[in-house]
Design a protein around this motif. Structure first.
Motif, mmCIF file in Angstrom:
data_model
loop_
_atom_site.group_PDB
_atom_site.id
_atom_site.type_symbol
_atom_site.label_atom_id
_atom_site.label_comp_id
_atom_site.label_asym_id
_atom_site.label_seq_id
_atom_site.Cartn_x
_atom_site.Cartn_y
_atom_site.Cartn_z
ATOM 1 N N PRO A 77 45.291 39.883 41.235
ATOM 2 C CA PRO A 77 44.118 40.018 40.370
ATOM 3 C C PRO A 77 44.426 40.859 39.120
ATOM 4 O O PRO A 77 43.831 40.674 38.083
ATOM 5 N N ASP A 78 45.377 41.790 39.253
ATOM 6 C CA ASP A 78 45.642 42.658 38.115
ATOM 7 C C ASP A 78 46.990 43.348 38.279
ATOM 8 O O ASP A 78 47.172 44.191 39.149
ATOM 9 N N GLU A 121 41.610 39.325 37.141
ATOM 10 C CA GLU A 121 40.354 39.566 37.851
ATOM 11 C C GLU A 121 39.340 38.429 37.743
ATOM 12 O O GLU A 121 38.179 38.587 38.094
#
Lengths: 336, 336
Positions: free
Chosen positions: A73-74, A105
């Motif tokens: 996600p990151d 995200e």
DNA sequence: CTGTTAGCGCCTTCAG
DNA sequence: CTGAAGGCGCTAACAG
């Protein structure tokens, strides 16, 4: 622009050495025995032509390319960075490379990104996927071999490597109880984060287990700024009797600590603060931050071990959860 | 283990739709116009069979695989993490993926790793390579398209994206001079790091430029522990008259700050401390850390822009150096 | 606009 | 032990 000369092919080597392509192929991957004379001649030709086999052609023939993908996600999250490091080192030692895909995200992009990445690689690591459970189940089935990290998925046919947040929270709360705290606050993380859900479950369980314990939940976030911004509600909880705070992770704890210090709040005198993840910086905070340590690099290695087994056609190994280890430092102290 | 069914090929689609493979290929990459009826039929077949083209076969035909590699000395370094993030997002927006290769600071592995990674990809990003200059020159020539990050290589035919450490040091020193400091200390980084060399050059230049200025160089390192460990020699320099310290990077500055605080040294009262890189945590240090900010993510984007140009057959673009920006905070103050 | 044909570079039977 | 031949899945001429 000058044109780069076309790279030598196996045919060139064969011609140069006066043998067949098959022989070159044989000395290349030494599967069969070849006449020493030929071996020597071929090796000389390979060196002379600076030949190196085309990975694309090999991929086409073998149906694999010795590459795995990791979807996160990151990439800026210290936890994922550590896992990536561990994964990439472990995979490299087996001749595999890691491709990264950062979904920034955006939950809605996760599936497409995963499908695309898997399509380019032999296997997939899904890190803390945010997507709904049913969708995730379908996806891991469709994209196998897959290993899921930091997200539970009961009874799914997929190896899972995770962190036992429930247990971590309980151990942390026990530490605080040992110091006399009976009224705590938990600064929660992003709502979409499964690991926040686990922590909340830990909070609920421990509250149920100890009738004399109270834990207020305060909406927070996952970053430094979130911790900084949450100081006011935390202080309100403190006014209401809370004597210790557990932050979603160390970044939030850092932000909070900083703000509290600027506001002149004595930590741990007036309020104890604890984080989660034990980032390297935790030891260097003011005061040094009590945290639950998680073996990021090792988790990456464990993920690779499972993926390798799967790629080799082995069984789907059992879920493994790492139990966070308490690193008690100066930010938590006895209740006054 | 259940066997996974063989994936559908373009031939399957062609058969299913009752057309030639060429037609399928055409509707796939829409290069030529195709009869709407066929388009429709093919699309239906693709959906029915769940077909998706083989990247391996495409790679073989096209001679490229829309993947680039990034070689770094250490994935745990915040600077490289930021660059990777920026690079991977920018590349993704053009349909490219990034493969990472961590050399774990082993200079002797750099060349082999770079060659191997390049062989699997269409282009290469060499991040702060430690290898000797002549070897690097040969390598970038052999592995083009290549972009080099954070390492100077005068007159080489390769785009370079870097950070102007010399200028950064000068600006930071100017800030300290403005506060009245005339005797400084520089805690240096790893000897093999080119960017440490640049900083040292900045130190030398600025010393030469200001006759009334003195800068002591203290051997340090690049990590938190190194900063923590270097407190004694720093204090010795302080005894000798130094009133401000510049650390190799923020991690070192953090470690140093922490140790100084524990030793009861007043920062910035007794000693000013500054770092380099402006990691997110800098703002949250105690006291907040003066640092030179570097746009990590943007640098990653810039690297991709250059690489894309190169891949497209464009010219080797000029070297670009980002000038670090002073973020003056509380850890530096006027000399007493 | 469509189908046929020839590779892309390599591996792998299959004869010899 | 070696060479010839076919095919991995796709695209790019080339005719039709």
């Amino acid at each position: 622009m000058r044109e780069r000369p076309r790279a030598a092919t196996i045919a060139d080597v064969a011609a140069h050495a006066g043998v067949s392509q098959a022989s070159v192929s044989r000395v290349l991957n030494g599967k069969q025995s070849v006449d020493p004379t030929i071996v020597h001649r071929v090796q000389a030709s390979i060196a002379a032509l600076g030949y190196s086999p085309s990975v694309a052609a090999r991929s086409l023939v073998h149906g694999r390319n010795d590459t795995i993908a990791m979807v996160v996600p990151d990439l800026e999250n210290p936890l994922f960075q550590g896992i990536l490091k561990g994964l990439s080192l472990a995979a490299a030692s087996d001749g595999y490379r890691v491709m990264v895909a950062d979904t920034a995200e955006r939950v809605e992009d996760e599936e497409a990104t995963a499908v695309e990445a898997r399509h380019r690689c032999d296997a997939l690591v899904l890190c803390a996927p945010r997507m709904p459970e049913q969708r995730l189940r379908r996806l891991v089935a469709a994209l196998a071999p897959v290993v899921v990290v930091n997200r539970s998925l009961p009874d799914a046919d997929v190896p899972i490597v995770g962190i036992d947040y429930v247990r971590g929270i309980r151990d942390l709360v026990d530490h605080l109880r040992g110091l006399g705290h009976r009224h705590l606050a938990y600064v929660s993380g992003p709502a979409s984060s499964a690991s926040n859900g686990e922590r909340l479950r830990g909070v609920a369980e421990v509250e149920a287990a100890y009738p004399d314990l109270r834990i207020d939940v305060i909406p927070g976030g996952s970053r430094l700024e979130d911790g900084y911004a949450v100081a006011e509600p935390v202080l309100a909880a403190s006014e209401a009797g809370a004597t210790a705070v557990i932050a979603f992770n160390d970044l939030v704890a850092f932000g909070l600590l900083t703000r509290l210090r600027r506001l002149g709040v004595d930590v741990p005198g007036a309020l104890s603060v604890a984080g989660f993840d034990d980032v390297p910086m935790a030891e260097y905070a003011t005061p040094s931050l009590t945290s639950m340590s998680v073996p990021r690099i090792e988790i990456g290695g464990q993920v690779w071990a499972r993926l390798r087994t799967l790629i080799a056609g082995g069984p789907i190994q059992h879920t493994v959860l790492y139990r966070p280890r308490l690193e008690a430092r100066d930010s938590t102290g006895p209740v006054r």
